[in-house]
Design a protein around this motif. Structure first.
Motif: not given
Length: 150
Positions: A121-150
Motif C-alpha cells: 500500500g502507501a502512506q498518505l499525508t493529506i492536508e485537510a482544510t475544513m471550511e464553513r459555508e460563507n465563512g472567511i477562515k477555515p474551521v479546521c486545518v489538519a495534516e492527516s496521515l493514513s495508511r491504505r492497503y490493497w
C-alpha cells in the motif's frame, strides 16, 4: 466525488487537490452527542441561553468534533478503488482558525502533501482544510496521515 483506480495513481498527484466533500450540517443534536461521547460539557457547546450572550452569540461545535468529521468528509470527497483497508496513522498538525456555530454547514478540501510506498500500500499525508459555508477562515486545518492497503 473523485475516483482513482489504484493507490499508486496518487503518487503523481502530490501537491494537488484530491477532492472536495459534500456539505454536512452541524446541528445541536450532533454537538450534544459529541459532548456525551467525549465528556466535554462546556457551556459554549451545550447551553444555548448562556451561549447567546457569549463571544459567538450561539453554541459552537467542539474543535475535536470538527476534527472527528475527517473520516466522513474524506469518504465523500474521494475514493481509491483498489484500497481494501485504511488506517488512521495520526496527525502532524491541527489548527482551529474559526468556530463552527450550531447549524453551520461544513465541507472538506483534501490536498495530497506526500505519498510514501509501503509494502502492500502507501502512506498518505493529506492536508485537510475544513471550511464553513460563507465563512472567511477555515474551521479546521489538519495534516492527516493514513495508511491504505490493497
Amino acid at each position: 466525488m473523485k475516483t482513482f483506480d489504484k493507490i499508486t495513481d496518487l503518487e503523481f498527484l502530490v501537491g494537488q487537490e484530491l477532492g472536495v466533500s459534500e456539505w454536512i450540517v452541524i446541528d445541536q443534536e450532533r454537538i450534544n452527542l459529541f459532548a456525551q461521547a467525549s465528556g466535554d460539557h462546556q457551556w459554549i457547546h451545550l447551553d444555548a441561553e448562556r451561549a447567546s450572550n457569549g463571544p459567538f452569540g450561539t453554541t459552537i461545535a467542539h474543535g475535536f468534533l470538527t476534527l472527528s468529521l475527517l473520516p466522513e468528509l474524506t469518504a465523500n470527497a474521494f475514493k481509491v478503488l483498489d484500497t481494501k483497508m485504511g488506517v488512521n496513522y495520526g496527525l502532524n498538525k491541527v489548527r482551529f482558525p474559526a468556530p463552527v456555530p450550531v447549524d453551520s454547514r461544513v465541507r472538506g478540501r483534501f490536498k495530497l502533501l506526500s505519498y510514501e510506498p509501503l509494502e502492500g500500500g502507501a502512506q498518505l499525508t493529506i492536508e485537510a482544510t475544513m471550511e464553513r459555508e460563507n465563512g472567511i477562515k477555515p474551521v479546521c486545518v489538519a495534516e492527516s496521515l493514513s495508511r491504505r492497503y490493497w
